[in-house]
Write a protein that holds these residues in place. Structure first.
Motif, mmCIF file in Angstrom:
data_model
loop_
_atom_site.group_PDB
_atom_site.id
_atom_site.type_symbol
_atom_site.label_atom_id
_atom_site.label_comp_id
_atom_site.label_asym_id
_atom_site.label_seq_id
_atom_site.Cartn_x
_atom_site.Cartn_y
_atom_site.Cartn_z
ATOM 1 N N SER A 25 0.848 -1.199 0.000
ATOM 2 C CA SER A 25 0.000 0.000 0.000
ATOM 3 C C SER A 25 0.872 1.234 0.000
ATOM 4 O O SER A 25 2.049 1.189 0.385
ATOM 5 N N GLU B 70 0.597 3.586 1.970
ATOM 6 C CA GLU B 70 0.935 3.889 3.367
ATOM 7 C C GLU B 70 2.172 3.111 3.817
ATOM 8 O O GLU B 70 3.035 3.646 4.522
ATOM 9 N N ARG C 243 5.137 4.807 2.335
ATOM 10 C CA ARG C 243 5.442 6.041 3.074
ATOM 11 C C ARG C 243 6.115 5.736 4.411
ATOM 12 O O ARG C 243 7.046 6.426 4.815
ATOM 13 N N ASP C 244 5.606 4.701 5.074
ATOM 14 C CA ASP C 244 6.224 4.334 6.351
ATOM 15 C C ASP C 244 7.677 3.913 6.154
ATOM 16 O O ASP C 244 8.561 4.300 6.934
ATOM 17 N N GLU D 276 5.021 13.561 -0.765
ATOM 18 C CA GLU D 276 4.204 12.591 -0.016
ATOM 19 C C GLU D 276 2.928 12.238 -0.750
ATOM 20 O O GLU D 276 2.545 11.072 -0.860
ATOM 21 N N SER E 273 1.907 6.546 -4.610
ATOM 22 C CA SER E 273 0.663 5.794 -4.835
ATOM 23 C C SER E 273 1.015 4.404 -5.352
ATOM 24 O O SER E 273 2.058 4.202 -5.964
ATOM 25 N N ASP F 111 0.079 15.607 10.788
ATOM 26 C CA ASP F 111 -0.596 14.940 9.676
ATOM 27 C C ASP F 111 -2.043 15.403 9.630
ATOM 28 O O ASP F 111 -2.705 15.500 10.648
#
Lengths: 355, 355
Positions: free
Chosen positions: B233, B235, B238-239, B283, B287, B343
């Motif tokens: 994902s 996310e 990003r992590d 950021e 995707s 955030d």
């Protein structure tokens, strides 16, 4: 200790805030932002108290994780002088707010001249600025022109000045500005506002200005012609300019060939943000034909009014003389380049940044 | 204490010199220049000993009023490591000189890979760099790609990477570069050298790169596609990226919309020369579609290799582990943005620099 607030923490506001915070005789009480963007974050990181420029946006800052110390009204009540660094025209809307709080104000050159008791340039203004409750620091371009026209008029007399201003399209951070591939007469009518604006500082100077916008961001460039009252020499003009504390003559032998290398030099010298507070006169361009003086100069639109704002604050809030204020401001900020390169030094090869 | 010299005090050299001078375990012995221009003057002002890169030019420096401490040969004899920051291709000419003086060297990515025992990236290189007598820090773009591909490969596996690099036409100080009004396929043949260069660091990564040059000076922009071995994902990506010490993810809510505002942010935070040592990943652009990851990242061509050079010096000259070196370099330089913006903070109005 003069307590100062800065209303608007954009290109000019952030620099004025830094300059005020550095003055031993001033206290930066706080700065305002309209929204919690990177600039607001940076203000907090620099240790500046942040105020919401618009009352009902306090929640927006809190939601973004940024603590605000209050609103503009709170800031106005806590300062001796507010420096309006809002975008052009917003200062006019702010004026009644400042007056309602009885807070003396310094405005920027984007506002009409009648917003303040007088327009201001530290080198060129007359005594009309003494005792003013509000001052307007003229724009970066008018500041740059006033700084050279005043000494030229004093030394040689100015019969007439004709200036073409090739202005940057936008600041480096203004990603939406133009033109991107053109040079735009702006305005097409002559004179541009710069001539009349110089006359707010130097009412007796005969000056016509023509202004363009070009696809660049670093600095403005002025092509200056001054018909002097008396004949002189390029050397005499250079000597005169070298005595001006806020004029830097770019040495011929420095390998500086444009705004890019000029700003690189400023960064090399450790200038914060690569700022250039001085007029940058291209030494080699200074030439005299009879009574006609010609020169090119560059003006860093983000920075050259910053020391002027500091001096305007002192003029409003203290009895410090203008010359003393200029000396203090220059000393604290480090205004003034003092090139180590000897006159006549020979740089024979063209320089590249990676040589 | 590792004694370091920097041969070539241009865009990269001046920054490497500053970074070396800041390290408590390194001593900057001196820097070289080919000619006495503004950069040479600035080196002296910063307190760096200046050496003539070309033997018979010592007189030229003296004539310009700048004192030199000797020539390149003198510098080479006084250091443990020389960092070659000469223009692309000149490092190859310098190599026999370094070897004649038995001086280990760090080269830049403009040289061919075979100039050094191994190519180097602090995050992504393998053990082949340990014990090397010479290292080549890969180019700014290859550095930026290696920094994200290594962790992506470790975490998800990289099946294939396809990258379009929209490169800046020249640095801000390179006033003679282009294009000025075009985007140039450069080279027109695919792949550009960047893919193979990444393979000097990460030999097992399948990567194709296509490169262009655009009329801008501030940063390079990469459009990155990575087909991963496993589905994940946005996310999770990003992590993962948030754990990389030299990757900054530009917060959606910061009001940063391009290289102009990005560099403005760096200056706001007091970064010297407005330098950005980190990859800047947008950021919001991260995707994932199935196994396909997409993102934009910006790379500051003047700065991102600087911490890598510091780590390459330690790798050559000391037994300090790579991870320890990275930690020290980051700490001393202040690498790593840590946005205060929460955030989901809401910036509702478009920002201008003068708001």
């Amino acid at each position: 200790m003069t307590r100062v607030g800065v209303n608007g923490y954009g290109t000019i506001g952030k620099r004025v805030a830094d300059a005020v915070a550095a003055q031993p005789d001033m206290e930066l009480v706080g700065v305002t932002k309209t929204s919690p963007d990177y600039g607001a974050e940076a203000a907090i990181r620099r240790g500046y108290d942040l105020y919401a420029a618009i009352d009902d946006r306090v929640d927006e800052f809190e939601a973004a994780g940024l603590t605000v110390s209050g609103t503009l009204a709170n800031l106005l009540d806590a300062v001796d002088v507010i420096v309006d660094c809002a975008p052009s025209g917003i200062g006019e809307r702010n004026q009644p707010v400042y007056e309602a709080h009885d807070t003396p104000a310094v405005y920027q050159g984007g506002e009409d001249a009648d917003i303040a008791d007088a327009s201001f340039n530290a080198r060129a203004s007359g005594d009309e600025v003494v005792g003013a409750d509000s001052l307007r620091v003229v724009s970066c371009n008018s500041t740059g022109l006033s700084r050279i026209l005043a000494p030229l008029d004093e030394e040689f007399g100015v019969e007439k000045s004709r200036v073409t201003l090739v202005r940057r399209g936008g600041d480096p951070s203004e990603t939406d500005r133009g033109p991107i591939n053109d040079v735009i007469p702006d305005p097409t009518t002559i004179p541009s506002h710069h001539g009349p604006d110089v006359n707010e500082i130097l009412p007796d100077i005969d000056i016509d200005t023509a202004a363009l916008k070009a696809p660049m961001t670093a600095m403005h460039t002025h092509s200056v012609n001054v018909t002097l009252d008396t004949e002189t020499s390029a050397e005499a003009v250079r000597d005169l300019l070298s005595e001006q504390s806020r004029v830097f003559q770019i040495p011929e032998q420095a390998g500086i060939d444009g705004a890019g290398t000029l700003k690189d030099y400023a960064s090399d010298l450790g200038r914060p943000r690569g700022d250039i507070w001085e007029n940058c006169v291209w030494e080699k361009s200074v030439s005299v034909e009879g009574r006609d003086l010609y020169l090119f100069q560059n003006v860093h639109q983000e920075a050259d009014v910053v020391p002027e704002n500091v001096d305007a604050i002192r003029t409003i809030a203290t009895d410090v003389s203008r010359s003393e204020s200029v000396a203090r401001t220059n000393e604290v900020l480090g205004v003034g380049f003092d090139s180590l390169l000897a006159d006549g030094g020979s740089v024979q090869a063209p320089m590249t940044a990676d040589d």
